[in-house]
Motif scaffolding. Structure first.
Motif, short mmCIF file in Angstrom:
data_model
loop_
_atom_site.label_atom_id
_atom_site.label_comp_id
_atom_site.label_asym_id
_atom_site.label_seq_id
_atom_site.Cartn_x
_atom_site.Cartn_y
_atom_site.Cartn_z
N ARG A 228 9.47 21.63 53.96
CA ARG A 228 9.15 20.41 54.69
C ARG A 228 10.15 19.32 54.30
NH1 ARG A 228 5.12 22.63 52.16
NH2 ARG A 228 5.00 21.06 50.51
N PRO A 229 11.44 19.56 54.52
CA PRO A 229 12.43 18.55 54.12
C PRO A 229 12.22 17.25 54.88
CG PRO A 229 13.45 20.19 55.54
CD PRO A 229 12.06 20.68 55.26
N PHE A 230 12.45 16.13 54.21
CA PHE A 230 12.25 14.84 54.87
C PHE A 230 13.51 14.32 55.53
CE2 PHE A 230 14.36 11.79 52.09
CZ PHE A 230 14.39 12.42 50.86
N ALA A 231 14.65 14.94 55.25
CA ALA A 231 15.90 14.50 55.88
C ALA A 231 16.87 15.66 55.95
CB ALA A 231 16.53 13.36 55.07
N THR A 232 17.80 15.56 56.90
CA THR A 232 18.89 16.52 56.99
C THR A 232 20.18 15.78 56.64
OG1 THR A 232 17.78 17.79 58.72
CG2 THR A 232 20.15 18.06 58.56
N VAL A 233 21.01 16.40 55.82
CA VAL A 233 22.26 15.78 55.40
C VAL A 233 23.41 16.74 55.68
CG1 VAL A 233 23.59 14.86 53.45
CG2 VAL A 233 21.14 14.40 53.59
N ILE A 234 24.41 16.26 56.40
CA ILE A 234 25.66 17.01 56.57
C ILE A 234 26.69 16.36 55.67
CG2 ILE A 234 27.52 17.64 58.14
CD1 ILE A 234 25.65 17.80 60.38
N THR A 235 27.23 17.12 54.75
CA THR A 235 28.22 16.52 53.85
C THR A 235 29.31 17.51 53.51
OG1 THR A 235 28.48 15.11 51.89
CG2 THR A 235 27.08 17.05 51.63
N CYS A 236 30.27 17.05 52.69
CA CYS A 236 31.42 17.86 52.32
C CYS A 236 31.02 18.95 51.31
CB CYS A 236 32.49 16.96 51.72
SG CYS A 236 34.06 17.80 51.39
N ALA A 237 31.82 20.00 51.26
CA ALA A 237 31.58 21.08 50.30
C ALA A 237 32.07 20.72 48.90
CB ALA A 237 32.27 22.35 50.78
N ASP A 238 32.73 19.58 48.76
CA ASP A 238 33.24 19.10 47.46
C ASP A 238 32.16 19.24 46.39
OD1 ASP A 238 33.93 17.21 45.29
OD2 ASP A 238 35.56 16.60 46.62
N SER A 239 32.54 19.85 45.27
CA SER A 239 31.54 20.16 44.23
C SER A 239 30.97 18.91 43.57
CB SER A 239 32.16 21.07 43.17
OG SER A 239 33.24 20.42 42.53
N ARG A 240 31.61 17.75 43.80
CA ARG A 240 31.12 16.50 43.20
C ARG A 240 30.11 15.81 44.10
NH1 ARG A 240 37.06 14.08 42.81
NH2 ARG A 240 36.91 14.90 44.94
N VAL A 241 29.96 16.33 45.30
CA VAL A 241 29.12 15.66 46.29
C VAL A 241 27.89 16.53 46.56
CG1 VAL A 241 29.08 14.59 48.59
CG2 VAL A 241 31.21 14.67 47.28
N VAL A 242 26.87 16.34 45.75
CA VAL A 242 25.70 17.22 45.80
C VAL A 242 24.49 16.40 46.24
CG1 VAL A 242 24.29 18.85 44.48
CG2 VAL A 242 26.72 18.55 43.89
N PRO A 243 24.11 16.49 47.49
CA PRO A 243 23.06 15.60 48.03
C PRO A 243 21.76 15.61 47.22
CG PRO A 243 24.11 16.80 49.80
CD PRO A 243 24.65 17.37 48.53
N GLU A 244 21.35 16.78 46.75
CA GLU A 244 20.08 16.84 46.01
C GLU A 244 20.15 15.98 44.75
OE1 GLU A 244 21.65 19.37 47.32
OE2 GLU A 244 20.26 20.74 48.30
N HIS A 245 21.33 15.93 44.13
CA HIS A 245 21.48 15.08 42.95
C HIS A 245 21.64 13.62 43.35
CE1 HIS A 245 21.52 18.51 40.45
NE2 HIS A 245 22.74 18.92 40.70
N ILE A 246 22.53 13.39 44.31
CA ILE A 246 22.86 12.02 44.73
C ILE A 246 21.61 11.25 45.15
CG2 ILE A 246 24.02 10.73 46.58
CD1 ILE A 246 26.21 12.95 46.50
N PHE A 247 20.66 11.97 45.75
CA PHE A 247 19.44 11.31 46.22
C PHE A 247 18.23 11.66 45.35
CE2 PHE A 247 22.10 11.76 50.14
CZ PHE A 247 22.44 10.42 50.23
N MET A 248 18.47 12.26 44.21
CA MET A 248 17.41 12.62 43.27
C MET A 248 16.29 13.39 43.98
SD MET A 248 18.59 11.59 40.40
CE MET A 248 17.46 11.23 39.07
N ALA A 249 16.67 14.40 44.73
CA ALA A 249 15.70 15.19 45.48
C ALA A 249 15.50 16.54 44.80
CB ALA A 249 16.18 15.40 46.90
N GLY A 250 14.35 17.14 45.06
CA GLY A 250 14.04 18.44 44.49
C GLY A 250 14.08 19.53 45.53
N LEU A 251 13.53 20.67 45.16
CA LEU A 251 13.48 21.80 46.08
C LEU A 251 12.70 21.43 47.34
CD1 LEU A 251 12.53 24.79 43.73
CD2 LEU A 251 14.74 24.35 44.82
N GLY A 252 13.23 21.85 48.48
CA GLY A 252 12.47 21.69 49.72
C GLY A 252 12.46 20.29 50.29
N GLU A 253 13.25 19.38 49.73
CA GLU A 253 13.17 17.99 50.19
C GLU A 253 14.27 17.59 51.17
OE1 GLU A 253 11.31 15.07 47.25
OE2 GLU A 253 12.51 16.34 45.96
N ILE A 254 15.46 18.17 51.00
CA ILE A 254 16.57 17.82 51.90
C ILE A 254 17.15 19.09 52.49
CG2 ILE A 254 18.79 16.64 52.16
CD1 ILE A 254 18.22 15.01 49.74
#
Ligand code: ZN
Length: 207
Positions: A65-91
């Motif tokens: 039940r993710p609350f948002a969809t994020v399209i981002t770069c594959a760059d290893s420094r750009v990790v949406p789950e970390h950047i937005f402090m999200a857990g499993l199943g959230e994004i």
């Protein structure tokens, strides 16, 4: 201790209910959640979220039940789950070098927005992007299918930050060219937004 304060902030911001996210949250609520997550991330010393067997089982049994969809770069420094402090199943995350959108990425986004009902679709570009740098320098190489799209998006722009903005905006436009996504947005069931992640400090500029 700085770390402890951050932990306190986090527990104040997130409640148990946040791990039980309903995908139908409004675009504004989803955006606020991402902004809050990023504010915490910038100060956090670690990213502690619920990755427990119970959470894994819950997501398996009840579905994602993710609350948002994020399209981002594959760059290893750009990790949406970390950047937005999200857990499993959230994004619901779609990653491809240069955060471009071709048929595959667009189909993935459509799946998330139509079937998982995420109502916020965020295109997240970033600074110091290798794909954008390659496009700016006219170095296609193996990334030619990607840099071609980026070059078309940035035109004569030479500033790397502005190029990342133009590229994210072009991806958002390409997503809107998918009629089902466009219809969802027109009906108010979806917001497509853009943002830029600052690779040197972790801050996200929501555009
Ligand atoms: Zn990149």
């Amino acid at each position: 201790m700085k770390g402890m304060i951050v932990m306190d902030q986090r527990s104040a911001v997130y409640t148990a209910d946040d791990f039980n996210t309903d995908a139908h949250v409004s675009p504004a609520a989803a955006l606020e959640r991402l902004k809050t997550g990023n504010r915490i991330y910038v100060e956090a010393l670690d990213h502690v979220r619920d990755l427990s067997p119970a959470r894994i089982l819950d997501l398996f049994e009840r579905g994602q039940r993710p609350f948002a969809t994020v399209i981002t770069c594959a760059d290893s420094r750009v990790v949406p789950e970390h950047i937005f402090m999200a857990g499993l199943g959230e994004i619901f995350v779609i990653r491809v070098a240069g955060n471009v959108a071709g048929p595959i990425e667009t189909a993935s986004a459509l799946y998330a927005c139509e079937h998982l009902h995420t109502r916020l679709l965020l295109v997240l570009g970033h600074t110091h992007c290798g794909a954008i740098k390659a496009a700016l320098e006219g170095e296609a190489g193996p990334m030619a299918p990607i840099t071609g799209q980026i070059s078309a998006a940035i035109g004569a722009e030479t500033d790397p930050y502005q190029a990342s903005v133009l590229n994210a905006e072009a991806t958002a436009r390409r997503l809107r060219e998918e009629s089902a996504l466009h219809q969802l947005e027109t009906a108010g069931a979806l917001e497509i937004r853009t943002a830029i992640y600052h690779t040197h400090c972790g801050v996200v500029d929501f555009l």
